[in-house]
Structures are given as C-alpha cells and as structure tokens.
Design a protein around this motif. Structure first.
Motif, PDB file in Angstrom:
ATOM      1  N   PRO A 189       0.807  -1.232   0.000  1.00 13.47           N
ATOM      2  CA  PRO A 189       0.000   0.000   0.000  1.00 13.47           C
ATOM      3  C   PRO A 189       0.836   1.276   0.000  1.00 13.47           C
ATOM      4  N   LEU A 190       1.924   1.261   0.747  1.00 13.71           N
ATOM      5  CA  LEU A 190       2.744   2.465   0.836  1.00 13.71           C
ATOM      6  C   LEU A 190       3.420   2.762  -0.502  1.00 13.71           C
ATOM      7  N   SER A 191       3.879   1.715  -1.175  1.00 13.49           N
ATOM      8  CA  SER A 191       4.494   1.898  -2.491  1.00 13.49           C
ATOM      9  C   SER A 191       3.481   2.479  -3.458  1.00 13.49           C
ATOM     10  N   ARG A 192       2.269   1.952  -3.350  1.00 13.05           N
ATOM     11  CA  ARG A 192       1.243   2.440  -4.267  1.00 13.05           C
ATOM     12  C   ARG A 192       0.958   3.909  -4.034  1.00 13.05           C
ATOM     13  N   ARG A 193       1.020   4.301  -2.758  1.00 15.54           N
ATOM     14  CA  ARG A 193       0.749   5.708  -2.465  1.00 15.54           C
ATOM     15  C   ARG A 193       1.886   6.598  -2.959  1.00 15.54           C
ATOM     16  N   PRO A 205       9.750  -8.356   2.077  1.00 15.60           N
ATOM     17  CA  PRO A 205       8.451  -8.135   2.728  1.00 15.60           C
ATOM     18  C   PRO A 205       8.585  -7.515   4.119  1.00 15.60           C
ATOM     19  N   GLY A 206       7.782  -6.533   4.384  1.00 16.16           N
ATOM     20  CA  GLY A 206       7.790  -5.879   5.684  1.00 16.16           C
ATOM     21  C   GLY A 206       8.939  -4.914   5.871  1.00 16.16           C
ATOM     22  N   LYS A 207       9.832  -4.786   4.865  1.00 23.27           N
ATOM     23  CA  LYS A 207      10.979  -3.892   5.023  1.00 23.27           C
ATOM     24  C   LYS A 207      11.065  -2.847   3.927  1.00 23.27           C
ATOM     25  N   GLY A 208      11.180  -3.277   2.710  1.00 24.85           N
ATOM     26  CA  GLY A 208      11.278  -2.269   1.676  1.00 24.85           C
ATOM     27  C   GLY A 208      11.649  -2.810   0.315  1.00 24.85           C
ATOM     28  N   LEU A 209      12.019  -1.871  -0.563  1.00 31.01           N
ATOM     29  CA  LEU A 209      12.347  -2.215  -1.941  1.00 31.01           C
ATOM     30  C   LEU A 209      13.801  -1.861  -2.225  1.00 31.01           C
ATOM     31  N   GLU A 210      14.359  -2.584  -3.174  1.00 30.06           N
ATOM     32  CA  GLU A 210      15.746  -2.317  -3.534  1.00 30.06           C
ATOM     33  C   GLU A 210      15.897  -2.597  -5.017  1.00 30.06           C
ATOM     34  N   ALA A 211      16.682  -1.754  -5.710  1.00 30.78           N
ATOM     35  CA  ALA A 211      16.942  -2.014  -7.126  1.00 30.78           C
ATOM     36  C   ALA A 211      18.209  -1.275  -7.546  1.00 30.78           C
ATOM     37  N   LYS A 212      18.701  -1.634  -8.684  1.00 28.61           N
ATOM     38  CA  LYS A 212      19.917  -0.966  -9.175  1.00 28.61           C
ATOM     39  C   LYS A 212      19.600  -0.201 -10.444  1.00 28.61           C
ATOM     40  N   TRP A 213      20.116   1.010 -10.494  1.00 30.52           N
ATOM     41  CA  TRP A 213      20.004   1.829 -11.705  1.00 30.52           C
ATOM     42  C   TRP A 213      21.427   2.101 -12.148  1.00 30.52           C
ATOM     43  N   GLY A 214      21.853   1.419 -13.210  1.00 34.57           N
ATOM     44  CA  GLY A 214      23.277   1.432 -13.532  1.00 34.57           C
ATOM     45  C   GLY A 214      24.009   0.801 -12.371  1.00 34.57           C
ATOM     46  N   ASN A 215      24.963   1.522 -11.761  1.00 35.64           N
ATOM     47  CA  ASN A 215      25.596   0.958 -10.577  1.00 35.64           C
ATOM     48  C   ASN A 215      25.202   1.695  -9.296  1.00 35.64           C
ATOM     49  N   ILE A 216      24.142   2.474  -9.393  1.00 33.05           N
ATOM     50  CA  ILE A 216      23.650   3.161  -8.193  1.00 33.05           C
ATOM     51  C   ILE A 216      22.541   2.316  -7.566  1.00 33.05           C
ATOM     52  N   THR A 217      22.644   2.092  -6.251  1.00 33.76           N
ATOM     53  CA  THR A 217      21.627   1.308  -5.557  1.00 33.76           C
ATOM     54  C   THR A 217      20.530   2.239  -5.047  1.00 33.76           C
ATOM     55  N   LEU A 218      19.305   1.857  -5.335  1.00 33.00           N
ATOM     56  CA  LEU A 218      18.160   2.612  -4.814  1.00 33.00           C
ATOM     57  C   LEU A 218      17.523   1.808  -3.705  1.00 33.00           C
ATOM     58  N   LYS A 219      17.246   2.506  -2.616  1.00 28.46           N
ATOM     59  CA  LYS A 219      16.579   1.808  -1.523  1.00 28.46           C
ATOM     60  C   LYS A 219      15.391   2.627  -1.059  1.00 28.46           C
ATOM     61  N   LEU A 220      14.348   1.909  -0.735  1.00 28.08           N
ATOM     62  CA  LEU A 220      13.112   2.564  -0.335  1.00 28.08           C
ATOM     63  C   LEU A 220      12.495   1.695   0.750  1.00 28.08           C
ATOM     64  N   GLY A 221      12.230   2.253   1.907  1.00 29.10           N
ATOM     65  CA  GLY A 221      11.618   1.407   2.925  1.00 29.10           C
ATOM     66  C   GLY A 221      11.774   1.967   4.323  1.00 29.10           C
ATOM     67  N   SER A 222      11.682   1.069   5.297  1.00 31.98           N
ATOM     68  CA  SER A 222      11.728   1.499   6.692  1.00 31.98           C
ATOM     69  C   SER A 222      13.132   1.951   7.080  1.00 31.98           C
ATOM     70  N   ALA A 223      13.217   2.675   8.179  1.00 36.12           N
ATOM     71  CA  ALA A 223      14.511   3.186   8.644  1.00 36.12           C
ATOM     72  C   ALA A 223      15.461   2.031   8.937  1.00 36.12           C
ATOM     73  N   LYS A 224      14.906   0.999   9.496  1.00 39.19           N
ATOM     74  CA  LYS A 224      15.696  -0.173   9.847  1.00 39.19           C
ATOM     75  C   LYS A 224      16.330  -0.785   8.598  1.00 39.19           C
ATOM     76  N   SER A 253       4.260   4.413   8.604  1.00 38.15           N
ATOM     77  CA  SER A 253       3.879   5.210   7.456  1.00 38.15           C
ATOM     78  C   SER A 253       5.039   6.054   6.917  1.00 38.15           C
ATOM     79  N   GLN A 254       6.235   5.849   7.467  1.00 33.60           N
ATOM     80  CA  GLN A 254       7.379   6.619   6.971  1.00 33.60           C
ATOM     81  C   GLN A 254       8.139   5.823   5.931  1.00 33.60           C
ATOM     82  N   LEU A 255       8.423   6.498   4.851  1.00 39.53           N
ATOM     83  CA  LEU A 255       9.098   5.832   3.757  1.00 39.53           C
ATOM     84  C   LEU A 255      10.447   6.526   3.543  1.00 39.53           C
ATOM     85  N   PHE A 256      11.514   5.811   3.888  1.00 34.61           N
ATOM     86  CA  PHE A 256      12.855   6.400   3.776  1.00 34.61           C
ATOM     87  C   PHE A 256      13.425   6.147   2.389  1.00 34.61           C
TER      88      PHE A 256
END
Lengths: 50, 839
Positions: free
Chosen positions: B546-550, B573-592, B609-612
């Motif tokens: 849901p948070l990603s969708r928002r 699950p329960g933590k966040g998303l991760e992906a690579k764009w070229g060689n840069i890592t993108l992270k999206l998710g909880s502070a932990k 409800s916080q998305l880091f």
C-alpha cells in the motif's frame, strides 16, 4: 344551567374542528419537510456575481 | 512545491467553485480560479443562466462535477422503475442526491428550470436529500436529466433501492401513528375537562350522566383507535408465548376501561377514563418519539447495492448495456478500469490487477492473467478486460455470506437478547398479579364488598408506565444526540444493546487504517530532481505494498513520470524495496531497512507510514504518509482496553499491522488473514463464550460479522450511503470518540433504571391507597400523569445533560486538534472539523 349544554356542545364542536384540521394537514403531508421551506425563504431572486 | 499547496489557507488557493485545493493546474476565468475544467464549466453555465447567486449563499459551495453517462436510464427497464408519474405532457421523478449540503444547493436545484427548458419544476427535500423533478420527457430524457445533474455536481445515487414503493409504505405508517397520537391527545384532554365536575365534587345528576357518556365515547375512541397497535402487538407476542412490558400496561388499561364502562352505565361513579386515556396519550408520545429515523441513510444494504446498476454485455461483438439482474452464466462482459466484477467469472481477455479489499480486506492487489478465475466483488484495475460469467450472482463466492442464518432470519438478534424493559416487565407482572390475588383474598375474608374495588385500583395504578415512557424518551434522545456527533443509530433497541456490550471487535483496513491517500509530508533534506522522482516512481510501481502504491500515485501527481529501466529489483516483505540503476543502488523502505534507525523519530506510531529513501550512498530523509492509521486511534484503543475486551480481525496480512500491535493486549487478540466467513465465525465463537460483541467494520468483507454481532457498526468516510447492513453508521472522523459514545449509551441505560426506581415510589404511594380499596379517581388522576410527566422530564433533562458533556469533550478535543501545527489537514477536512464544533 341549560346554557351549559349548549356550551359543551359548541366547545366539543370546536375541538373536533381542530382535530379534523390536524388530521387533514398530517394526511396531506404538510409536516413532511420542515427544513427546506425555512431555507427557501432566504434565497433572493435574480442577482449576478459582483 | 507540494508543501506550499498543502499548507495554504481557504481563501486564494482554492477552487472558486468547489473549494478544493489546486493540484495540477489552475484555470483562470473571469478573474476567478478553478481547479479543473469541469468546475469552470459549471461556473460558466450558472453565470450564463443568471444563477450566479449560487456562489453568494455559501463559500465555495460547488462539488466537482462528474461526467458519468446515464443514458442507460432511458431503457424501459430503468425508466419504468424510476418514473413515479407520467402522462402525455409531464413526468415526475425523484432522485437522491447525496452531495447536497448547503443553501446554495437548494438555490441551484430549485432553479433547474432555468438551465433546461424541458424542466418544469423542481422541489427539494433537504433533510432527505431528495429532489423531485417535473419535466417534459419529449424535450429532455431521463438519462439526460440525470447527466445534467451530474454535470453540475449532483450525481444522483441510483441503486436497487431506488424504487419508491417501500419507502412510501413506511411513511404512511408514521403518518398513521401521528394521527393516532393526535386523536389520543384530543380524547385525553376533553375527558379531563369533562371530569372536572367530578374532581370539584359538583353534584348535578343530569350533567354528571352526560359527562359520563361523553367520556365513555371519547375513552372508547382513544382505546380502540389510538391503542389498536398495542392490541395487535400483544396478540403477536402472546402467540409466541413471550412477555413484553406492554402486557401489564394493557392489562391495567383494559381493567380500568371495563370498570369505567360499568360505573358510567350503572350511574355508580365516574370511572378512570381520564387516567386511562392520559396514559395512552403518553405512551403514544413515547412511541412516536422513538420513531425518529434517518431518512438519508440506509441500514439495510445488501451486496447488490455495491454493484453497478448496469453491465456491459458483448453480444456478437457489439456492446450492449443491461441491468445487473440480467446476467446469465456464459455471458461475456466488458469491464473497465475501476469497475466491480459483478459475478464469479473467468478472465478471457486482458490482464488485471484485482483489488479484493472490498471482499476480503486484503489490501494488496492481485495480478491475474487471462484464463484465471475472478470473484464477484473484486475491483478491476488496468486495461479494459473481457470476462465470461461462470456462476449466477446468487451462487457466487461473495454472496454465500448472505445465505447464513444471521441474514435469513430477521429476528435472529432478538432471540439472543432480552431488553431491560421486557425483562423487568416479567417480574413486574408476576409481582402485580400476586399482590392483587393476596389483596383480593384478604378482602374476601374481611369485607367482601371491597375486594373488587381494590383489585381494580391495584391493576390500574400500578402500571409500569415509567419504563414504557422513560425508555423511548431517554434512548430516543440518545439516538438524537449521537447523530449530532455523526454516529447514526438505527433504532433505540440498538442503542440499548450498545450499552450492554462487553467485547469490541475491530476490522483493520478501512476502519482503523485509512486506505485513502493524502499528500505525504516531506522530511527530505533537499528537493528531488525530476529524474530522481522518475527513479522512485519506477521503483515503487513494481510493488503492490500500500505504501508503495501511495508513493507511486504521489510521484505521478507531481508531474508526468517516465519509466526508467531498473535492474536487480528486490522486495523484502515488511521492510522495503531495492533495485539498481546502472551501478547506483536505490533503496526505499523502513529506517531499519536502510540502516539509519537512530535517526528516525522514536514514535512507533508513525514509523509504519514513513518511507525512507536512499539513492546511492546518500540518505535523503523520508516521506511521512499521514492518515495511514486513523487519527486518535491510540487514544481510543487504550481507553477502550480499560473496560472492554478488544479484538482485531483483519483480512490483511499480519505484516501490515505492526504499528497496531502495541495497542492490543496480546497476540491472540489479533486475527489476520480472515475470510469474511471466518470473521463471522470469530464473532460467533465469542458469543458462544457468553460475550456481547460489538463489531466495528466497513467493507462488504465485514458484512457477515456486522450482522452476527450484537451491535454492528459500519464506519464510513465520505459516502454515508455506502455501508453494509448494520445497526449503526459511524462517520470515520468520529471513530476515535467511540469510548465517549459507549459511555453515553451506558449512562442512558442507567438513567432509565433510576427513573424506574422513582416510578416504583410513585407506585408504592398509589398502591397504599389501592390495597385499602379506597383509591379515589382523583388520586389516580393526579398520580398517573405526574408519574408519566416526571419520567418524561427526567429522561429529557438527563440525556441532554449527558449529551452536552460529550459535546464539550469533543469540542475541546477538536480545538486542540485544529491548533496543532503538525497535522496536515486539507482545507476540506478543516472546514468539516470547524463545522463540527459549531453545532
């Protein structure tokens, strides 16, 4: 005391008159909407935006 | 950029028409600003037809228009259902328009004839939100009429219940009761008048006899016309061998009446006609009072109310619209984005993301490929699809719920529950009859001439009218007060049951947490570039959390987004998303997940409800998506735990509720991944343990549980008309005040018990005369109305006092709430809140 009989008759007649009026206004739905008429009266006719 | 918009005030940055804050674009026209083309069009239309006054009645009165097409209404199947009256010239139709809200609406809707020459006259019932329209069908069709209303912002609500017949029947019942009440008042008043000579001790034989006969006639009318419902009701109960509070009352009334008839005809006395008719009048007042109903709400929704009225069938390659009821197995249907699947079917063409939150409470969308089965009630997202119906509507997965006993048997709830008045009524009747027997036996021995007199007096005077009067009045006032706080209760019995509840069960999605998306609050260290937003969009679009969708929707709202190709996408699950764009890592998710735990605020409430965000090595901070948990939730749940057993049942996965966990006493008080049937079963299990359960839910997935529970409360946010069948409808913003409401119901019931004790005192006084066999009609004539009126006064005064207490509590709460700077409130919500403290 004879006048009492006439007065009782008249008073009952009047009361029945009111009762009939009451039944008439309930049946014709005059108390169905008590909100809108009060608001309607506040609306003026014809006026354009300033 | 978004920040500025959100924090703005009412005046200049809102649409002139509808008052919504601007999102994408501002359209300027005649020095006024509009949020969309639609609003501007409405303004233009109104101004052209000299209806500009619309804007002077209230600030930003408009509603964003809708472009829904109502052409299907022109089909005979719909037209004949809706049109109430029609001849060659004129037709009459009534529409329910839920968006009516102020005096401007009244002004516009009653001047509709200026917009279209085909409309002759319109009449609005503001309370019911019903608009009656007289129009010429030759000039404007029914479909065009509905489209016109939608175009100016008042989309008619059309559902299975739109037919007018059922409503009319209930209305005439109300009218009948009102007339009966009037007649009873007339009779009682005149009888009292004619009893004056008796009270004053005037001795005139002829006059006394005349008055006696007049009283006899009036009393008979009062009893057999005005009191006719009591006879019917008690006869029905006798057939079921059940006791009601009305039985001892009617017994007393009948005994008093018979005695009076005897006394009057035999010229031996004046009888108790005044007491009898007075009592009937007060009883009817109470009955009328409790009939208050909320005409604009429906407490009896079935699943079909949720479904579209029409479906699009494909017959030999052509689209054809047909009513929902005409679905047959094997039909091919076309479903567009955001439409609801009307029956269990197989997906034939296209791909779908199915949102079953409506049916199961599960908030993640499920991707479905063609060839797979889809269930009725799911909401389709994505391209247009074609489905083939596999089961009738009545046999589909969703509708099985309605085959349960709780739905089939309307008296189901009554059987498991006895109301206070009837419970007491049993003891009261037993006590009364034994007292009468003892007294009769005593006088038989001592002075046989007195036994009749004393038994009659006992039965007449010792009537539990206090219960019969204070009960409807106190609870009726209670229902009225709670409706002011946006808590609408179906009837007074539901309010009484609410006071007896000891266990509360909450649904999660839509009830405790809001699926509605608001603009997030930014805690970013710097502005993001367009490219970075594209990256975040591309990342979040791949997740169904849901948070990603928002976030996805939010980035889209900031401008047109381009999809960027990302590699090595991973969702933990329960933590966040991760992906690579070229060689840069993108992270999206909880502070932990991002490893910056200590930098996050300690408040666990909002952590869900916080998305880091982290792009490369740089931590950018976080977005706070507010309203994920409904506001005031913590306060409410903590407070409720003191008095109640509080449970959570959710169709969602446990991982989506981490922030809620701390507020429920233990893990076994939370149940996840429940199907609608399991929710219902859960309530049943609690009830089997002797618990009195109140269910608070929102969607169709709670419909079974709401029906099964002692009290079902449907929570609704913006559309008060879209709730499953329940005993009460609670507006979302008032949910956090539930503890106060429950306490209020408690106090109401206690008040009734106290007034019952007081009435026992009155009864004791009357009885002390009655057992001696010398209850004079005068004492009865004084005691009985005094008893009734004091019950009425106590109930009214007490409930108003309690109501004001709740009101002042809510007021102080709302004030601090508005004052708090850190809440992002849309002007709309602010307005609603401000309005809410003005009542």
């Amino acid at each position: 005391m004879e006048i009492m009989y006439l007065m009782i008759f008249l008073s009952l007649l009047m009361a029945i008159g009111f009762l009939i009026a009451f039944i008439w206004f309930v049946r014709t739905g005059q108390q169905d909407d008590l909100i809108t008429p009060g608001m309607r009266i506040l609306n003026d006719e014809k006026k354009t935006i300033n | 950029m978004m920040e500025e918009k959100v924090h703005t005030t009412l005046t200049s940055t809102n649409c002139f028409h509808c008052g919504e804050p601007f999102v994408d674009e501002i359209i300027e026209f005649e020095e006024k600003e509009f949020c969309c083309q639609g609003c501007k069009n409405v303004y233009e239309l109104l101004n052209d037809h000299e209806l500009g006054n619309y804007y002077t009645c209230d600030v930003n009165p408009g509603i964003s228009p809708s472009n829904q097409n109502f052409d299907y209404l022109n089909k005979p199947a719909f037209r004949d259902k809706l049109i109430q009256f029609s001849n060659q010239e004129v037709s009459k139709v009534s529409f329910n328009l839920p968006s009516i809200h102020c005096r401007s609406c009244l002004y516009l809707l009653e001047n509709l004839h200026k917009l279209n020459a085909g409309i002759i006259k319109t009449q609005l019932n503001f309370g019911k939100k019903d608009l009656s329209i007289w129009f010429k069908e030759k000039e404007i069709s029914l479909g065009d009429l509905a489209s016109l209303l939608a175009k100016i912002g008042y989309e008619p609500l059309l559902s299975e219940e739109s037919e007018g017949k059922e409503k009319k029947k209930r209305l005439s019942q109300q009218t009948q009761l009102f007339i009966k009440l009037g007649v009873a008042g007339f009779c009682a008043g005149n009888i009292m008048l004619f009893s004056f000579p008796e009270y004053l001790g005037i001795e005139d034989g002829n006059l006394k006899n005349l008055f006696g006969y007049l009283n006899l006639v009036l009393g008979s009318v009062a009893l057999f016309y005005s009191g006719s419902d009591y006879f019917k009701n008690i006869w029905a109960h006798l057939k079921l061998k059940k006791m009601t509070i009305e039985m001892p009352i009617l017994l007393g009334v009948l005994v008093g009446y018979s005695r009076s008839v005897y006394e009057i005809l035999s010229h031996t006395g004046a009888g108790y006609m005044d007491s009898v008719s007075g009592l009937l009048f007060f009883l009817l007042v109470g009955k009328w009072f409790q009939q208050k109903s909320f005409d604009f709400l429906s407490f009896e929704r079935k699943y079909t109310s949720y479904f579209p009225l029409v479906i699009t069938k494909i017959i030999q390659g052509n689209e054809e619209t047909a009513p929902l009821s005409e679905i047959q197995v094997g039909d091919r249907l076309r479903i567009r984005n955001a439409e609801i699947i009307p029956a269990d079917a197989i997906l034939m063409k296209g791909k779908s993301n199915m949102d079953y939150s409506f049916v199961t409470g599960e908030s993640e969308w499920i991707p479905i490929q063609s060839g797979n089965l889809i269930y009725a009630g799911g909401k389709h997202h994505g391209e247009m699809i074609e489905i083939e119906v596999k089961k009738d509507l009545q046999q589909s997965h969703l509708t099985q719920l309605w085959e349960q006993q709780a739905f089939k048997d309307p008296s189901f709830k009554m059987e498991n529950w006895e109301n206070f008045a009837n419970q007491v009524g049993v003891y009261f009747t037993i006590g009364l009859i034994s007292l009468a027997t003892i007294v009769a036996a005593y006088w038989m021995q001592v002075d046989p001439s007195k036994w009749q007199n004393s038994v009659v007096s006992i039965l007449v005077i010792a009537c539990p009218c206090a219960l019969a009067i204070s009960y409807p009045f106190a609870l009726g006032h209670g229902v009225r007060w709670l409706s002011k706080f946006k808590f609408y209760i179906k009837d007074i019995q539901a309010l009484e049951r609410m006071a007896q509840v000891d266990t509360l069960v909450f649904d999660k999605t839509g009830t405790l947490t809001l699926a509605k998306s608001e603009a997030p609050k930014s805690h970013l260290q710097r502005e993001l570039s367009e490219q970075e937003l594209d990256l975040l969009y591309s990342l979040s679009v791949q997740s169904t959390h849901p948070l990603s969708r928002r976030l996805c929707a939010y980035t889209q709202s900031l401008g047109t987004r381009n999809l960027v190709k990302l590699a090595a996408f991973q969702e933990i699950p329960g933590k966040g998303l991760e992906a690579k764009w070229g060689n840069i890592t993108l992270k999206l998710g909880s502070a932990k997940f991002l490893g910056i735990h200590d930098k996050a605020p300690q408040d666990f409430f909002s952590s869900e409800s916080q998305l880091f965000i982290q792009i490369g090595e740089e931590s950018l901070g976080f977005w706070d998506f507010p309203w994920e948990n409904r506001d005031g939730l913590e306060y409410m749940l903590r407070k409720l735990q003191h008095q109640y057993d509080v449970y959570l049942v959710s169709g969602d996965k446990a991982s989506h509720a981490s922030s809620l966990k701390d507020w429920f006493s233990s893990d076994d008080h939370m149940k996840f991944e429940c199907s609608p049937m399991e929710k219902m079963e859960f309530i049943r299990e609690l009830q089997a343990k002797g618990k009195k359960v109140m269910m608070v839910g929102d969607g169709l997935n709670d419909a079974g549980a709401l029906q099964q529970a002692h009290v079902g409360v449907a929570v609704s946010d913006d559309h008060l008309h879209f709730t499953p069948a329940s005993e009460a409808i609670l507006q979302g913003q008032s949910l956090s005040r539930l503890p106060e409401f429950l306490q209020f119901a408690h106090k109401g019931l206690n008040l009734i018990k106290m007034s019952f004790l007081l009435s026992l005192v009155y009864n004791a006084i009357g009885l002390s005369f009655a057992v001696q066999g010398n209850l004079s009609p005068l004492v009865a004539a004084i005691l009985m109305p005094v008893n009734s009126i004091s019950m009425l006064v106590i109930a009214t005064w007490g409930m108003n006092l309690y109501g004001k207490q709740v009101k002042s509590k809510l007021k102080s709460y709302t004030m601090t709430y508005i004052a708090e700077e850190n809440h992002i409130l849309s002007p709309d919500i602010k307005r609603t809140l401000q309005r809410s403290i003005e009542y």
